[in-house]
Design a protein around this motif. Structure first.
Motif, mmCIF file in Angstrom:
data_model
loop_
_atom_site.group_PDB
_atom_site.id
_atom_site.type_symbol
_atom_site.label_atom_id
_atom_site.label_comp_id
_atom_site.label_asym_id
_atom_site.label_seq_id
_atom_site.Cartn_x
_atom_site.Cartn_y
_atom_site.Cartn_z
ATOM 1 N N ALA A 13 0.823 -1.222 0.000
ATOM 2 C CA ALA A 13 0.000 0.000 0.000
ATOM 3 C C ALA A 13 0.851 1.264 0.000
ATOM 4 O O ALA A 13 0.344 2.364 -0.247
ATOM 5 N N GLU A 14 2.151 1.107 0.238
ATOM 6 C CA GLU A 14 3.039 2.269 0.132
ATOM 7 C C GLU A 14 3.193 2.721 -1.314
ATOM 8 O O GLU A 14 3.710 3.806 -1.581
ATOM 9 N N ASN A 15 2.727 1.883 -2.248
ATOM 10 C CA ASN A 15 2.729 2.296 -3.654
ATOM 11 C C ASN A 15 1.614 3.285 -3.982
ATOM 12 O O ASN A 15 1.549 3.799 -5.095
ATOM 13 N N TYR B 114 -6.809 11.196 -7.516
ATOM 14 C CA TYR B 114 -5.550 11.788 -7.051
ATOM 15 C C TYR B 114 -4.386 10.843 -7.364
ATOM 16 O O TYR B 114 -3.338 11.260 -7.850
ATOM 17 N N ASN B 115 -4.595 9.554 -7.113
ATOM 18 C CA ASN B 115 -3.529 8.578 -7.352
ATOM 19 C C ASN B 115 -3.244 8.372 -8.842
ATOM 20 O O ASN B 115 -2.119 8.058 -9.218
ATOM 21 N N TYR C 138 -9.407 -1.852 -4.261
ATOM 22 C CA TYR C 138 -9.465 -2.005 -5.725
ATOM 23 C C TYR C 138 -8.257 -1.337 -6.372
ATOM 24 O O TYR C 138 -7.596 -1.906 -7.251
ATOM 25 N N LEU C 139 -7.960 -0.123 -5.931
ATOM 26 C CA LEU C 139 -6.855 0.609 -6.546
ATOM 27 C C LEU C 139 -5.522 -0.076 -6.265
ATOM 28 O O LEU C 139 -4.666 -0.158 -7.148
ATOM 29 N N THR D 113 -1.085 -5.375 -9.722
ATOM 30 C CA THR D 113 -1.141 -6.385 -10.779
ATOM 31 C C THR D 113 -0.684 -5.801 -12.120
ATOM 32 O O THR D 113 -0.061 -6.501 -12.920
ATOM 33 N N SER D 114 -0.951 -4.528 -12.365
ATOM 34 C CA SER D 114 -0.458 -3.897 -13.607
ATOM 35 C C SER D 114 1.060 -3.914 -13.635
ATOM 36 O O SER D 114 1.688 -4.181 -14.659
ATOM 37 N N LYS D 115 1.646 -3.603 -12.484
ATOM 38 C CA LYS D 115 3.102 -3.566 -12.367
ATOM 39 C C LYS D 115 3.713 -4.966 -12.531
ATOM 40 O O LYS D 115 4.685 -5.150 -13.249
#
Ligand code: 7RM
Length: 651
Positions: free
Chosen positions: A56-58, A88-89, A288-289, A295-297
């Protein structure tokens, strides 16, 4: 499991080829070794809170969460106390760096018009549209329906909703007015964003007209915003309908993102279930985010200089997660294309790959089967050497199609990630890691970190290697659905009542001796037509709503291009119907649900095979539709003559 599924086990067992990643790919990959993957996977399994807390630090949080994970599945809450905003993210946090001038969205319309929105541009447009929504009375928590073509305004509207905390409900542009009305009503949507129309194979698809029709029976909707896309004539109702461009003209580009609870709803997305009423899958913000970002990374191995293209429509979950939220949260460049893959000709996708120097390409098996049919000559006309990674999603990919994708598109140099996941899972669950996993054509390989799947019997007992059973998840994950909108009981019943203590995915699968998963398709009455889920019940309801139809049973059958085709067994209110009635019924279903639900085959019959308790035995109809001589177990059939008569009818 029925005889059909053990049949498919036999089939895939012959697939023995294995494709390890090249050392070159592995040495630069975001997850670079088997050991790293194993260590992440074990950690996430044994200490999910520790693992996901670190991940979650991402994301950027306005306020740190008090705890990572609370409660037991299905009632799990993630990041309670944390305050966050998805827009925002996806935007603001990239503006502090060189990425402010990076392309966020490269868009191409079907007619060939293009737009590039840098992160700064996208941020500005999103802030402005968020202010438009507010001006039209949308408040945090209100639901907004988006019924739009694949144009940048769709992504802008999504992120604007996310910015103010108004959950969006996107309805695929191919759905009919009736489907829009049903979804508006279920979500009690306050505002609809649409366009005059969109382009599809050179034709204008009207959208505003369908919204007008839907609003006759969805009274919760107060306002409509209309993007001018095709320029076609539309009716604008005073004090209800507003042009996007007029509203944007005066809107301020300053809009502070709402600081939302991690569990604040981000969106609702309707998906088919085995009963008629579509299910409003609800996803929340933080989990979700986080799921789509990580998973994209991991799976797409996103790097800052990549050009990434997911060919899905944003109306489906794949577009939500892997055109918009996942890539943008990572600060990637994502391509968005409005139209058809065969317009103006069958080379369109490959022409675009060459033009934009696409590095990562994510599409569906149904599309790949169409490419195979169209012939190698189309891709062979273009330079595809920019590609470094290929992906698929939506249905099992047959090994033949996989090999073609590998050979002709990937030129034997690109890993293929076959990604298994669902609207409900929010993000990818089972997939190769492109720098780690040796792939086997037709297998989605292994669970990602944080995913703990199993294959079980109906009684919930774990099965051994190569035994077909039900796919379940034994542990919660951040991007899982939280409820079905307005129907928490149905949520509990559909996903958590089948197998004690597990999430039940509705798919059959087996795990091989290497721990690789092989998906065998859905075990319920849900069709998978071109990677899109449709309920047999919905199509049946549409048929039965025709005055000449008494009863209908709808089943899927193997279809070369679509994966599954739609076959309808229909009993009429009068004696046999004329051939023209079949076309009329096809058009009727199309009108009721949308073009993707158009039946491929209609058969008139004087009776349907039923159990003694009156349940239609779709299993037998599937055998007949597929032209199989031997049908499965018929011991529960009430009237054996029905089957014989159905067969006769075929000849
Ligand atoms: C992303 C998406 C979900 C259903 C799922 C499966 C099937 C999806 C794969 C697959 C085999 C795959 N969401 N499915 N991906 N089957 N291999 N890689 O498609 O909610 O629309 O559909 O699709 O049956 O349950 S979805």
């Amino acid at each position: 499991m029925s005889t059909e599924s053990s049949g498919s086990i036999e089939n895939v067992l012959h697939e023995g080829r294995k494709f390890p990643p090249s050392t070159d790919f592995a040495s630069n990959a975001n997850i670079a070794s088997e050991a790293e993957y194993q260590q992440m996977w074990d950690r996430a399994k044994d200490d999910p809170a520790g693992f996901w807390g670190e991940m979650a630090e991402n994301l950027d949080w306005f306020r740190p969460y008090d705890s990572v994970l609370d409660g037991q599945m299905p009632e799990t809450k993630w990041f309670l106390g944390g305050k966050i905003n998805a827009s925002y993210n996806c935007l603001d946090r990239h503006l502090d760096s060189w990425r402010k001038n990076k392309a966020a969205i490269i868009w191409e319309g079907e007619p060939g018009d293009t737009r590039v929105l840098r992160y700064q541009d996208l941020h500005r447009e999103v802030c402005k549209f968020a202010n438009v929504l507010k001006k039209l009375g949308v408040e945090t928590g209100d639901r907004v329906t988006l019924y739009m073509p694949m144009i940048p305004e769709l992504a802008i509207a999504m992120l604007a909703c996310a910015r103010i905390g108004a959950p969006h409900s996107i309805i695929f542009g191919g759905f009919s007015a009736d489907a829009v009305a049903d979804r508006n009503n279920d979500a009690q949507a306050k505002l609809v964003v649409t366009a005059d129309g969109g382009w599809r194979r050179g034709k204008e698809v009207p959208l505003k007209a369908a919204v007008d029709e839907s609003l006759e029976r969805s009274p919760s909707v107060e306002k409509v915003v209309v993007v001018r896309r095709t320029g076609q004539e539309v009716d604008m109702v005073p004090d209800r309908d507003y042009w996007w461009h007029e509203m944007m003209e005066g809107a301020s580009a300053e809009c502070e993102p709402e600081q939302l609870d991690a569990e604040h709803p981000l969106f609702i997305l309707y998906t088919s279930g085995s009963t008629g009423k579509p299910k409003g899958v609800l996803h929340t913000t933080g989990g979700y985010l986080l799921g789509t970002t990580m998973t994209s990374k991991w799976v797409f191995d996103l790097k800052d200089d990549d050009t990434y293209w997911c060919t899905a429509d944003i109306g489906w979950v794949t577009g939500h997660s892997y055109i918009v939220y996942g890539p943008l949260s990572n600060g990637a460049t994502t391509i968005m294309y409005e139209g058809a893959p065969n317009w103006p000709d069958e080379g369109r996708f490959w022409q675009m790959v060459e033009k934009y120097q696409v590095n990562i390409f994510y599409t569906a098996p149904t599309a790949i089967r169409a490419f195979v049919k169209w012939g190698d000559n189309w891709p062979n006309q273009y330079d595809l050497s920019s590609l470094r990674l290929l992906g698929t999603v939506g249905e099992p990919i047959n090994p033949e199609a996989w090999m073609w994708y590998h050979r002709v598109i990937g030129q034997e140099a690109c890993p293929i990630v076959d990604t298994w996941w669902q609207t409900e899972t929010g993000g990818i669950m089972l997939s190769p890691l492109p720098g780690v996993t040796a792939t086997k054509p037709g297998s989605c390989t292994k669970p990602l970190p944080g995913v703990v799947p199993d294959i079980v019997t109906k009684e919930g007992a774990s099965l051994g290697d190569n035994e077909g059973g039900l796919l379940v998840m034994r542990q919660p994950w951040p991007s899982m659905l939280r409820t079905l909108y307005g129907d928490h009981d149905r949520f509990l019943q559909v996903y958590f009542s089948e197998i004690e203590g597990c999430y039940f995915a509705g798919d059959g699968a087996r795990r091989d001796e290497d721990g690789y998963y092989w998906i065998m398709g859905r075990v319920d009455d849900v069709l998978n037509v071109s990677g899109h889920r449709l309920s047999t019940m919905e199509v049946e309801s549409a048929l039965v709503s025709h005055e000449l139809v008494a009863e209908a049973a709808v089943v899927g059958f193997p279809h070369d291009l679509k994966g599954e085709g739609i076959c309808c067994f229909v009993t009429l209110t009068s004696a046999d119907g004329p051939e023209e009635l079949k076309d009329e019924l096809k058009a009727h279903v199309r009108k009721q649900i949308g073009a993707i639900a158009t039946p491929d085959m209609i058969r008139f019959t004087n009776a349907l095979p039923k159990t003694r308790s009156g349940k239609i035995m779709r299993r037998l109809l599937r055998d007949i539709a597929a032209g199989r001589e031997e049908v499965g177990d018929t011991t529960t059939l009430e009237d054996f003559t029905v089957l014989a008569r159905l067969r006769e009818h075929n000849e």
